[in-house]
Scaffold this motif. Sequence first.
Motif, PDB file in Angstrom:
ATOM      1  N   LEU A   1      -5.916  -4.379   0.234  1.00 56.30           N
ATOM      2  CA  LEU A   1      -5.841  -4.432  -1.222  1.00 56.30           C
ATOM      3  C   LEU A   1      -6.988  -5.246  -1.800  1.00 56.30           C
ATOM      4  O   LEU A   1      -7.478  -6.177  -1.180  1.00 56.30           O
TER       5      LEU A   1
ATOM      6  N   ILE B   1      -6.448   0.152  -3.541  1.00 59.90           N
ATOM      7  CA  ILE B   1      -6.449   0.255  -2.084  1.00 59.90           C
ATOM      8  C   ILE B   1      -7.865   0.545  -1.627  1.00 59.90           C
ATOM      9  O   ILE B   1      -8.507   1.467  -2.126  1.00 59.90           O
TER      10      ILE B   1
ATOM     11  N   ILE C   1       0.840  -1.205   0.000  1.00 62.61           N
ATOM     12  CA  ILE C   1       0.000   0.000   0.000  1.00 62.61           C
ATOM     13  C   ILE C   1       0.871   1.251   0.000  1.00 62.61           C
ATOM     14  O   ILE C   1       0.609   2.197  -0.746  1.00 62.61           O
TER      15      ILE C   1
END
Length: 95
Positions: free
Chosen positions: A77, A66, A43
């Motif tokens: 995710l 995300i 992320i």
Amino acid sequence: MASYQVNCIDKPRASSTHEHITHIGYYESLDKPRVIISVTEAIARIEANSQAFYVSTERGKTYLTIVKPEDGGKKHLKSLTDRAGVDNLLTLEEV
């Protein structure tokens, strides 16, 4: 920006249907071993626009996005679904 195909995932318990993925795996190149990173690290790389991650589907590359829960929960995710109607990330082998 570098882009990598995710080919495996890890969850706390492989059989769990409700726990989030904790790690993803990919190859930086054909001559290097698989790289395993935490979802938190993935992320951070996506948000920094330094790397992108995708899964291969019948439609081609499906990039990971995300998910930011509105209730302030932990980011995670997700991949878009294909015609099969499933999150393609969850269909990958587990490490």
